[in-house]
Scaffold this active site. Structure first.
Site, PDB file in Angstrom:
ATOM      1  N   LYS A   1       5.394   0.387   8.171  1.00  0.00           N
ATOM      2  CA  LYS A   1       4.879   1.639   7.605  1.00  0.00           C
ATOM      3  C   LYS A   1       6.035   2.632   7.544  1.00  0.00           C
ATOM      4  O   LYS A   1       6.666   2.930   8.562  1.00  0.00           O
ATOM      5  CB  LYS A   1       3.726   2.174   8.455  1.00  0.00           C
ATOM      6  CG  LYS A   1       2.539   1.234   8.501  1.00  0.00           C
ATOM      7  CD  LYS A   1       1.341   1.831   9.228  1.00  0.00           C
ATOM      8  CE  LYS A   1       0.595   2.796   8.343  1.00  0.00           C
ATOM      9  NZ  LYS A   1      -0.709   3.214   8.936  1.00  0.00           N
TER      10      LYS A   1
ATOM     11  N   GLY B   1       0.818  -1.206   0.000  1.00  0.00           N
ATOM     12  CA  GLY B   1       0.000   0.000   0.000  1.00  0.00           C
ATOM     13  C   GLY B   1       0.852   1.255   0.000  1.00  0.00           C
ATOM     14  O   GLY B   1       2.003   1.245   0.435  1.00  0.00           O
TER      15      GLY B   1
ATOM     16  N   GLY C   1       0.374   5.899  -0.035  1.00  0.00           N
ATOM     17  CA  GLY C   1      -0.466   7.083  -0.067  1.00  0.00           C
ATOM     18  C   GLY C   1       0.405   8.323  -0.072  1.00  0.00           C
ATOM     19  O   GLY C   1       1.617   8.254  -0.331  1.00  0.00           O
ATOM     20  N   GLY C   2      -0.223   9.456   0.222  1.00  0.00           N
ATOM     21  CA  GLY C   2       0.506  10.709   0.160  1.00  0.00           C
ATOM     22  C   GLY C   2       1.618  10.834   1.185  1.00  0.00           C
ATOM     23  O   GLY C   2       2.591  11.560   0.981  1.00  0.00           O
TER      24      GLY C   2
ATOM     25  N   THR D   1       3.509   1.188   2.709  1.00  0.00           N
ATOM     26  CA  THR D   1       3.287   0.100   3.652  1.00  0.00           C
ATOM     27  C   THR D   1       3.774  -1.202   3.033  1.00  0.00           C
ATOM     28  O   THR D   1       3.485  -1.490   1.868  1.00  0.00           O
ATOM     29  CB  THR D   1       1.789  -0.026   4.008  1.00  0.00           C
ATOM     30  OG1 THR D   1       1.314   1.228   4.504  1.00  0.00           O
ATOM     31  CG2 THR D   1       1.563  -1.082   5.072  1.00  0.00           C
TER      32      THR D   1
ATOM     33  N   GLY E   1       3.259   8.044   2.782  1.00  0.00           N
ATOM     34  CA  GLY E   1       4.200   6.950   2.953  1.00  0.00           C
ATOM     35  C   GLY E   1       3.799   5.679   2.254  1.00  0.00           C
ATOM     36  O   GLY E   1       2.848   5.637   1.468  1.00  0.00           O
TER      37      GLY E   1
ATOM     38  N   ASP F   1     -11.120   8.259  11.503  1.00  0.00           N
ATOM     39  CA  ASP F   1     -11.121   7.785  10.109  1.00  0.00           C
ATOM     40  C   ASP F   1     -11.736   6.390  10.011  1.00  0.00           C
ATOM     41  O   ASP F   1     -11.172   5.498   9.375  1.00  0.00           O
ATOM     42  CB  ASP F   1      -9.698   7.786   9.550  1.00  0.00           C
ATOM     43  CG  ASP F   1      -9.680   7.729   8.007  1.00  0.00           C
ATOM     44  OD1 ASP F   1     -10.726   8.025   7.386  1.00  0.00           O
ATOM     45  OD2 ASP F   1      -8.625   7.381   7.439  1.00  0.00           O
TER      46      ASP F   1
END
Length: 549
Positions: free
Chosen positions: A64, A40, A42-43, A47, A45, A163
């Site tokens: 992470k 995975g 995202g903005g 995973t 970092g 979240d």
């Protein structure tokens, strides 16, 4: 294979290499954590799935890596702060069974921040929705029962997740429990400072109105959980479930052959109320409306359940219903609270699959039915071991038990019956998840049960051993206890509402027995252990316990 952690490389290397063949960077973090593959990004970092090489079993874990892209100085600083806060939140919350455990947090040789946490194997609920379709009411209720106690726990630690959405809820493959992940947006609530505006964080479709204004509260998480339920019920984006013109939810318009009871409808409406004061203020409040009596949340972690002395259990911690039978013979029933639990185990194929069951409140006999109770109702005593009328009655078939229940019901004007198999295991566990109601150590079984090691090959008067945490005696050992259910070789297709699973006699002449007996080893006395017997057969190790309600 080993995955290089250098964001500019990410080359895949042979598993035996400690340095990347392409860029030369060290592959093992802290000479311990080996990344296997990127799972995975995202903005802020990336995973990676990894293994912990320091442990003999080399368990899987998650790395992470903080590696923000395209951020200004201010945003970069905030992102770094959030990453560090995620590690702190996971550490503060400790080792809760439905929150990934923090294994490590450090700045590595490449000067990047890393967080290592427990790997949860399973599908997230967004994936489950895509693969299995929309959730029905039963699954939504199970979801709420499973996750609301987790929210109550984190809120008791002054943490707001901020979240909650289907992607951040994983159904763990090993036991089917729901695990709440990604605490990167979680925020600590400072006492006396709840109205201070903070950063707007969360996924827009699921975020509560007050959170959009930077003022997240505990009820904001409940709102997001409610919106998650609406998405799972309909399969529709929350954006499309809200009528902007009327400024109200219109999710019922999208239910297709998937009806929802008025009770659940009201609970969901209260969860997703736009006004904070109209919403549930705590997870415990929502659980009460679901009919679940939630235990007091401890702010400590890794707390061992204490031994509860008999005197404490008998002095008001349980609610008892007493019927006086002819001759002044007492029949005592313990009130069992509504709730849910994970039924079954991986110890035996007939105890699989482990599955969540939700039960309504009911009463269960404090003891197995005794020879004295049987005698005053049936006017006979079929038992072999007649040295004491307080011994459990035995040599009774399933049909005999049904006849007793019928006569007793006529006598008392109450609807006595046999317990369902789910009710029996739920009551036996009494809120625990261990092999026995007192823990996992079979050496302690002699304090709670008459079984092969201490029984002298006979039954004993009920109530002589320690009770479980709900005040029930002899749930382990003494006599096997008939349940209402037909025997099935496993739980595939079993009901999840606590009711009995019954086939006609022509289909199945065997019924379930539970708890083990005076003649069984400790393994057969486990909470999840199952047995079966022909409903017409009578043995001196088979008795029963009454249920009511």
């Amino acid at each position: 294979m080993s995955q290089c952690l250098n964001p500019d490389c990410l080359a895949v290397n042979p598993v035996t290499h400690k340095f990347c063949q392409k860029c030369g960077q060290k592959l093992w973090l802290k000479d311990r954590y080996q990344a296997l593959k990127l799972i995975g990004q995202g903005g802020f970092g990336k995973t990676f799935l990894a293994v912990d090489l320091d442990k003999p079993s080399q368990p899987r874990c998650v790395i992470k890596q903080f590696f923000p892209q395209g951020q200004g100085t201010g945003s970069l600083g905030k992102a770094a702060e959030l990453f560090q806060e995620e590690a702190k939140r996971l550490d503060d919350l400790g080792n809760h069974g439905q929150i990934p455990e923090l294994l490590a947090y450090f700045i590595a040789d490449d000067q990047r921040q890393y967080l290592v946490q427990e790997y949860i194997e399973g599908e997230n609920l967004a994936q489950e929705l895509e693969s299995k379709g929309v959730f029905n009411e039963e699954k939504i209720r199970a979801l709420l029962m499973d996750l609301l106690p987790v929210l109550e726990f984190i809120h008791s630690h002054q943490v707001i997740h901020r979240d909650i959405k289907p992607e951040n809820i994983i159904r763990r493959q090993s036991d089917q429990k729901l695990v709440l992940v990604d605490f990167g947006a979680a925020k600590a609530v400072e006492p006396g400072n709840r109205s201070v505006t903070g950063t707007i964080i969360g996924s827009a479709e699921y975020v509560a109105p007050e959170q959009m204004n930077g003022k997240a509260v505990n009820a904001s998480d409940l709102y997001s959980l409610g919106v998650t339920c609406l998405n799972l019920l309909t399969g529709i984006s929350p954006f499309d479930l809200f009528d902007q013109g009327e400024h109200e939810w219109c999710w019922r318009d999208y239910l297709v052959n998937n009806s929802v009871s008025n009770e659940l409808d009201n609970i969901l409406e209260k969860l997703v109320s736009l006004g904070v004061k109209k919403r549930y203020q705590s997870a415990a409040d929502a659980l009460k409306d679901l009919g679940f009596i939630t235990p007091k949340v401890s702010t400590q972690t890794n707390v061992k359940i204490p031994t509860i002395p008999k005197t404490q259990l008998q002095s008001g911690n349980t609610q008892t219903l007493i019927d006086i039978l002819p001759g002044g013979v007492k029949l005592e029933m313990i009130k069992i609270p509504a709730g849910s639990f994970m039924m079954g185990s991986n110890q035996s194929n007939d105890e699989k699959p482990i599955h969540r069951v939700i039960l309504k409140e009911f009463y269960l006999g404090k003891y197995p039915v005794t020879q004295e109770q049987w005698q005053v109702v049936m006017e006979n005593n079929p038992s072999d071991f007649r040295n004491d009328l307080k011994n459990p009655v035995e040599r009774v078939s399933w049909d005999n038990c049904q006849e007793f229940c019928h006569k007793l019901s006529n006598l008392t004007k109450k609807n006595y019956r046999l317990a369902s198999e789910a009710e029996w295991e739920y009551a036996c566990r009494a809120g625990t998840t261990t092999h026995y109601s007192f823990g996992d150590n079979p050496v302690e079984l002699g304090n709670y049960a008459w079984y092969s090691q201490n029984s002298a090959a006979r039954t004993h008067p009920v109530g002589q051993k320690n009770p479980n945490f709900w005040g029930l005696y002899d749930m382990h050992g003494n006599v096997w206890e008939w349940c209402e259910d037909s025997w099935h070789e496993n739980y595939r297709g079993a009901s999840v509402d606590g009711t009995s699973w019954i086939n006609s006699r022509s289909q199945n002449n065997f019924r379930v027995v539970r708890g083990g007996s005076w003649g069984n080893y400790s393994e057969n006395c486990r909470c999840a252990n199952r047995g079966s017997s022909n409903l017409n057969y009578r043995y001196n190790y088979s008795g029963f316990r009454l249920a009511l309600g």
